[in-house]
Design an enzyme around this catalytic site. Structure first.
Site, PDB file in Angstrom:
ATOM      1  N   THR A 194       0.818  -1.215   0.000  1.00 46.37           N
ATOM      2  CA  THR A 194       0.000   0.000   0.000  1.00 46.37           C
ATOM      3  C   THR A 194       0.851   1.264   0.000  1.00 46.37           C
ATOM      4  O   THR A 194       1.992   1.242   0.455  1.00 46.37           O
ATOM      5  CB  THR A 194      -0.972   0.019   1.206  1.00 46.37           C
ATOM      6  OG1 THR A 194      -1.795   1.178   1.129  1.00 46.37           O
ATOM      7  CG2 THR A 194      -0.235   0.026   2.532  1.00 46.37           C
ATOM      8  N   ARG A 195       0.266   2.350  -0.545  1.00 46.76           N
ATOM      9  CA  ARG A 195       0.917   3.661  -0.488  1.00 46.76           C
ATOM     10  C   ARG A 195      -0.025   4.683   0.142  1.00 46.76           C
ATOM     11  O   ARG A 195       0.207   5.875   0.079  1.00 46.76           O
ATOM     12  CB  ARG A 195       1.345   4.121  -1.891  1.00 46.76           C
ATOM     13  CG  ARG A 195       0.349   3.855  -3.008  1.00 46.76           C
ATOM     14  CD  ARG A 195       0.728   4.543  -4.273  1.00 46.76           C
ATOM     15  NE  ARG A 195       0.066   5.824  -4.353  1.00 46.76           N
ATOM     16  CZ  ARG A 195      -1.100   6.052  -4.946  1.00 46.76           C
ATOM     17  NH1 ARG A 195      -1.754   5.067  -5.537  1.00 46.76           N
ATOM     18  NH2 ARG A 195      -1.624   7.260  -4.976  1.00 46.76           N
ATOM     19  N   HIS A 199      -7.794   2.542   6.232  1.00 43.09           N
ATOM     20  CA  HIS A 199      -9.032   2.849   6.934  1.00 43.09           C
ATOM     21  C   HIS A 199      -9.729   1.524   7.260  1.00 43.09           C
ATOM     22  O   HIS A 199      -9.184   0.452   7.003  1.00 43.09           O
ATOM     23  CB  HIS A 199      -9.905   3.774   6.082  1.00 43.09           C
ATOM     24  CG  HIS A 199      -9.190   5.053   5.738  1.00 43.09           C
ATOM     25  ND1 HIS A 199      -8.846   5.981   6.687  1.00 43.09           N
ATOM     26  CD2 HIS A 199      -8.707   5.526   4.558  1.00 43.09           C
ATOM     27  CE1 HIS A 199      -8.200   6.980   6.116  1.00 43.09           C
ATOM     28  NE2 HIS A 199      -8.096   6.735   4.824  1.00 43.09           N
ATOM     29  N   HIS A 202      -9.939  -1.179   4.559  1.00 46.02           N
ATOM     30  CA  HIS A 202      -8.671  -1.877   4.287  1.00 46.02           C
ATOM     31  C   HIS A 202      -8.385  -2.903   5.373  1.00 46.02           C
ATOM     32  O   HIS A 202      -7.910  -4.004   5.105  1.00 46.02           O
ATOM     33  CB  HIS A 202      -7.501  -0.897   4.268  1.00 46.02           C
ATOM     34  CG  HIS A 202      -7.624   0.183   3.249  1.00 46.02           C
ATOM     35  ND1 HIS A 202      -7.990   1.462   3.571  1.00 46.02           N
ATOM     36  CD2 HIS A 202      -7.447   0.167   1.916  1.00 46.02           C
ATOM     37  CE1 HIS A 202      -8.019   2.190   2.497  1.00 46.02           C
ATOM     38  NE2 HIS A 202      -7.716   1.439   1.463  1.00 46.02           N
ATOM     39  N   GLY A 287      -5.219  -5.625  -5.949  1.00 44.29           N
ATOM     40  CA  GLY A 287      -6.535  -4.999  -6.013  1.00 44.29           C
ATOM     41  C   GLY A 287      -6.916  -4.522  -7.395  1.00 44.29           C
ATOM     42  O   GLY A 287      -6.198  -4.722  -8.371  1.00 44.29           O
ATOM     43  N   ARG A 288      -8.056  -3.875  -7.418  1.00 43.83           N
ATOM     44  CA  ARG A 288      -8.514  -3.205  -8.632  1.00 43.83           C
ATOM     45  C   ARG A 288      -7.551  -2.051  -8.885  1.00 43.83           C
ATOM     46  O   ARG A 288      -7.198  -1.342  -7.955  1.00 43.83           O
ATOM     47  CB  ARG A 288      -9.926  -2.683  -8.347  1.00 43.83           C
ATOM     48  CG  ARG A 288     -10.663  -2.223  -9.545  1.00 43.83           C
ATOM     49  CD  ARG A 288     -12.019  -1.657  -9.137  1.00 43.83           C
ATOM     50  NE  ARG A 288     -12.655  -1.097 -10.323  1.00 43.83           N
ATOM     51  CZ  ARG A 288     -12.388   0.102 -10.792  1.00 43.83           C
ATOM     52  NH1 ARG A 288     -11.518   0.884 -10.182  1.00 43.83           N
ATOM     53  NH2 ARG A 288     -12.988   0.536 -11.880  1.00 43.83           N
ATOM     54  N   ARG A 433      16.490  37.048  -8.995  1.00 41.77           N
ATOM     55  CA  ARG A 433      17.737  37.064  -9.762  1.00 41.77           C
ATOM     56  C   ARG A 433      18.796  37.947  -9.095  1.00 41.77           C
ATOM     57  O   ARG A 433      19.985  37.765  -9.308  1.00 41.77           O
ATOM     58  CB  ARG A 433      17.478  37.494 -11.202  1.00 41.77           C
ATOM     59  CG  ARG A 433      16.975  36.319 -12.023  1.00 41.77           C
ATOM     60  CD  ARG A 433      16.831  36.631 -13.463  1.00 41.77           C
ATOM     61  NE  ARG A 433      16.492  35.424 -14.205  1.00 41.77           N
ATOM     62  CZ  ARG A 433      17.381  34.568 -14.705  1.00 41.77           C
ATOM     63  NH1 ARG A 433      18.673  34.774 -14.543  1.00 41.77           N
ATOM     64  NH2 ARG A 433      16.976  33.503 -15.368  1.00 41.77           N
ATOM     65  N   ARG A 447      17.848  29.001 -16.655  1.00 43.17           N
ATOM     66  CA  ARG A 447      16.454  29.328 -16.319  1.00 43.17           C
ATOM     67  C   ARG A 447      15.847  28.218 -15.471  1.00 43.17           C
ATOM     68  O   ARG A 447      15.155  28.492 -14.487  1.00 43.17           O
ATOM     69  CB  ARG A 447      15.623  29.502 -17.595  1.00 43.17           C
ATOM     70  CG  ARG A 447      15.908  30.787 -18.374  1.00 43.17           C
ATOM     71  CD  ARG A 447      14.966  30.830 -19.570  1.00 43.17           C
ATOM     72  NE  ARG A 447      15.395  31.758 -20.598  1.00 43.17           N
ATOM     73  CZ  ARG A 447      14.901  32.991 -20.763  1.00 43.17           C
ATOM     74  NH1 ARG A 447      13.983  33.455 -19.952  1.00 43.17           N
ATOM     75  NH2 ARG A 447      15.332  33.751 -21.747  1.00 43.17           N
ATOM     76  N   ALA A 474       9.366  31.750 -16.094  1.00 43.21           N
ATOM     77  CA  ALA A 474       9.200  30.287 -16.064  1.00 43.21           C
ATOM     78  C   ALA A 474       8.669  29.777 -17.399  1.00 43.21           C
ATOM     79  O   ALA A 474       7.529  29.316 -17.482  1.00 43.21           O
ATOM     80  CB  ALA A 474       8.286  29.874 -14.914  1.00 43.21           C
TER      81      ALA A 474
HETATM   82  S1  PPS Z   1      13.185  32.905 -16.078  1.00 42.89           S
HETATM   83  O1  PPS Z   1      13.171  32.532 -17.506  1.00 42.89           O
HETATM   84  O2  PPS Z   1      11.935  32.544 -15.438  1.00 42.89           O
HETATM   85  O3  PPS Z   1      14.354  32.344 -15.374  1.00 42.89           O
HETATM   86  O4  PPS Z   1      13.300  34.497 -16.075  1.00 42.89           O
HETATM   87  P1  PPS Z   1      13.158  35.454 -14.790  1.00 42.89           P
HETATM   88  O5  PPS Z   1      14.019  34.976 -13.688  1.00 42.89           O
HETATM   89  O6  PPS Z   1      11.726  35.656 -14.475  1.00 42.89           O
HETATM   90  O7  PPS Z   1      13.793  36.795 -15.268  1.00 42.89           O
HETATM   91  C1  PPS Z   1      13.144  37.592 -16.140  1.00 42.89           C
HETATM   92  C2  PPS Z   1      13.543  39.025 -15.977  1.00 42.89           C
HETATM   93  O8  PPS Z   1      14.883  39.203 -16.438  1.00 42.89           O
HETATM   94  C3  PPS Z   1      14.961  40.250 -17.416  1.00 42.89           C
HETATM   95  N1  PPS Z   1      15.658  39.669 -18.594  1.00 42.89           N
HETATM   96  C4  PPS Z   1      15.198  38.738 -19.437  1.00 42.89           C
HETATM   97  N2  PPS Z   1      14.002  38.105 -19.555  1.00 42.89           N
HETATM   98  C5  PPS Z   1      13.856  37.180 -20.520  1.00 42.89           C
HETATM   99  N3  PPS Z   1      14.822  36.844 -21.390  1.00 42.89           N
HETATM  100  C6  PPS Z   1      16.032  37.443 -21.316  1.00 42.89           C
HETATM  101  N4  PPS Z   1      16.996  37.087 -22.160  1.00 42.89           N
HETATM  102  C7  PPS Z   1      16.258  38.425 -20.324  1.00 42.89           C
HETATM  103  N5  PPS Z   1      17.304  39.198 -19.961  1.00 42.89           N
HETATM  104  C8  PPS Z   1      16.922  39.937 -18.913  1.00 42.89           C
HETATM  105  C9  PPS Z   1      13.568  40.751 -17.631  1.00 42.89           C
HETATM  106  O9  PPS Z   1      13.567  42.003 -16.998  1.00 42.89           O
HETATM  107  C10 PPS Z   1      12.643  39.825 -16.869  1.00 42.89           C
HETATM  108  O10 PPS Z   1      11.812  40.512 -15.954  1.00 42.89           O
HETATM  109  P2  PPS Z   1      10.219  40.518 -16.009  1.00 42.89           P
HETATM  110  O11 PPS Z   1       9.831  40.895 -14.610  1.00 42.89           O
HETATM  111  O12 PPS Z   1       9.720  39.154 -16.386  1.00 42.89           O
HETATM  112  O13 PPS Z   1       9.889  41.550 -16.992  1.00 42.89           O
END
Ligand code: PPS
Length: 568
Positions: A194-195, A199, A202, A287-288, A433, A447, A474
């Site tokens: 089990t994971r 209850h 079981h 089990g199922r 950053r 990134r 991101a």
């Molecule tokens: S990431 O891709 O999620 O790691 O980027 P992040 O840490 O959010 O950093 C984005 C901010 O860095 C500035 N900046 C750049 N962004 C995108 N591409 C490149 N090459 C780059 N160089 C500098 C930019 O101001 C981003 O800030 P935000 O707040 O997003 O405008």
């Protein structure tokens, strides 16, 4: 077939004298730092849990296992047990070479004599082993997004067991369990894998299974790695200990298994059978939907719910263990008693609470009746899953540079602080950053590292009951998913796509960066010269065009309220 084998199973450990010597010599070897999953695999390789494997699989064994569940010599083994490494590490080593395998603290656990090094076809592995090359499957996601690109195989020389500080007395090697069964005179032992917390249903089903097989019962929960989002093993073990008292004295044992599950359904069931056989069991409850991974990306089950039972039954003789069918137990109100679903007296009121309903009740702090679970179990679950409005959570904004993430995040932060109750931390892209990731640039690798650092901090905040608001770009789906998994181990993850179009971001160009990117003065600029993979399953999408910041922040608050994370 159903007599236990008490004789010791071969382990891969050397004597303690040799281990001391090898440890000193291994100081000169190139080392591989094992991932948590590899540490689990290594432990079971070394202690005989994966008998007859003698190390991480070489290519011929791997190919056979992937294609037809058999190693090169024809032995039944359904799961690849491979040592995946990065390309950079693989370039430094070659077949014929020994390497030291270290745990995350740097302790040398084993030596691997490399016999094979190859680049696997992961798409084929996913299709054959997991049934589909679909990232919704946790093990397929692991394969593509976490596992290294190169596999190393070869025999393992065991130096020492991985160290566990938790529940030491409840962890047993296959040989320790075999010795225990011999000592207790148990001749038939039915294992329950089990994971999840146990209850009343079981407890009833395991008790019945043991009674029907005229066997003793081994509750054998997995505490290595289970499905992301599962109840943590600390809580579960406290729950298992509470349930143990409910069985007749001397009939039942509890032992923890440090297995890293793959959620591979039918193949996993066969694998679990082999592992239980190695641990001295004669029967196993299947089990199922055994070890099911949930829904695929089309919203359908990956496996037929009875496929695991069928595959197990087809190989039971070879596995060397008998299958005991899992009976779905339901509570019959008039009788105040549990019955197998197919034996319910006609016309009676059947009560059942699904896993989803249980989670909802825990989340919302609602009643969980005594007929469903044991009070101690409910109390443990409530301790670790307080009502959602008391748990930590993470709001993760993602979107292009200049999309408005930071502005909305700031507005949200002050609104949440105004409400009070939980500490709020803002992990804004630019700020992170400056502090956490000052040495990083904007390559994919950097990134990803940046986002994983944010994810780590957010998960710690969430774990400790706070609110983390993250606002990086991101740009990669897989990395966002990795962060989600980190956070969801402790609380909710509310991915919010700030979906401002590239045209609008460029038109605003608040920091003048788009202009520089167009002129080629900033390289790898997201949306211009670098990718942005828009989320497809975000909890919320906000559009900043034609909407003011206050309204966007309010939309997030409404979402949080709807998810039960805050109270109006
Ligand atoms: S990431 O891709 O999620 O790691 O980027 P992040 O840490 O959010 O950093 C984005 C901010 O860095 C500035 N900046 C750049 N962004 C995108 N591409 C490149 N090459 C780059 N160089 C500098 C930019 O101001 C981003 O800030 P935000 O707040 O997003 O405008």
């Amino acid at each position: 077939m159903s007599l236990p084998n008490y004789a010791p199973i071969p382990e891969l450990y050397v004597s303690s004298d040799s281990a001391q010597k090898l440890k000193l010599e291994a100081g000169n070897l190139i080392s591989w730092d094992l991932t948590p999953r590899q540490t689990c695999d290594l432990e079971l390789l070394m202690n005989g849990g994966f008998h007859p494997l003698k190390g991480f699989m070489g290519q011929a064994d791997y190919d056979g296992v992937v294609a037809n569940m058999r190693t090169a010599d024809g032995t039944l083994w359904p799961m690849p047990i491979t040592l995946d490494v990065s390309e950079a590490f693989a370039d430094k080593v070659a077949p014929g070479q020994d390497i030291a395998l270290r745990d995350q603290e740097g302790v040398i656990l084993a030596i691997l004599s490399i016999s094979d090094k190859w680049v696997p076809n992961k798409a084929v592995e996913a299709e054959k082993v997991f049934g589909a090359d679909d990232l919704a499957h946790p093990a397929v996601n692991y394969l593509h997004n976490q596992a290294g690109k190169v596999y190393l195989g070869g025999p393992v020389i065991g130096i020492q067991q991985p160290v566990h500080y938790d529940f030491k007395a409840r962890r047993d090697t296959p040989n320790e369990l075999r010795a225990l069964f011999r000592k207790l005179g148990w001749r038939k032992i039915v294992a329950f894998q089990t994971r999840n917390p146990l209850h009343r249903a079981h407890q009833e089903l395991t008790f019945r299974a043991a009674r029907e097989a005229e066997a003793n019962l081994l509750i054998h929960p997995v505490v290595g790695m289970t499905k992301p989002g599962d109840v943590d093993h600390f809580t579960r073990v406290r729950c298992y200990e509470a349930v143990l008292d409910q069985y007749p004295a001397q009939t039942t044992a509890l032992s923890l298994l440090n297995l890293a599950m793959r959620m591979a359904g039918p193949r996993e069931a066969v694998w679990h059978g082999l592992i239980r056989k190695n641990h001295g069991c004669t029967h196993m409850i299947v089990g199922r939907d055994h070890a099911g991974p949930g829904k695929n990306s089309q919203g359908k089950d990956f496996y037929d719910p009875y496929a695991a039972q069928e595959l197990f039954a087809a190989h039971a003789a070879e596995i060397g263990i008998e299958m005991v069918d899992f009976k779905h137990m339901v509570y019959v109100a008039e009788k105040a008693q549990y019955f197998p679903a197919n034996e319910v007296p006609e016309g009676s009121t059947v009560l059942d609470i699904s896993g989803t309903e249980l989670r909802r009740r825990l989340r919302e702090g609602l009643d969980i009746p005594e007929w469903f679970s044991f009070p101690q179990v409910v109390a443990e679950l409530r301790k670790t899953s307080p009502a959602r409005s008391k748990q930590g959570f993470t709001v993760f904004f993602t979107g292009l540079s200049g999309s408005g993430k930071s502005t909305i995040a700031n507005a949200l932060m002050v609104k949440l602080m105004e409400m009070g109750g939980r500490p709020v931390t803002l992990l804004d892209g630019d700020v992170v950053r400056k502090h956490l990731s000052s040495e990083l640039g904007f390559s994919k690798e950097h990134r990803d590292l940046n986002i994983k650092r944010i994810g780590y901090v957010a998960s710690e905040i969430t774990k400790n009951g706070g609110i983390a608001i993250c606002a990086p770009i991101a740009p990669y789906t897989a990395t966002r998913r990795a962060v989600r998994e980190m956070v969801e181990a402790y609380g909710a993850f509310v991915e919010t796509h700030v979906a401002t179009s590239i045209e609008e971001c460029e038109r605003r160009d608040r920091k003048g960066l788009y202009k520089l990117a167009r002129e080629g003065k900033i390289k790898e600029f997201t949306g211009i010269s670098d990718p942005y993979e828009a989320p497809t399953h975000a909890e919320l999408v906000v559009d900043t065009e034609g909407t003011d910041v206050d309204h966007c922040a309010h939309q997030v608050l409404l979402k949080l309220e709807q998810m039960g994370l805050i109270k109006a």
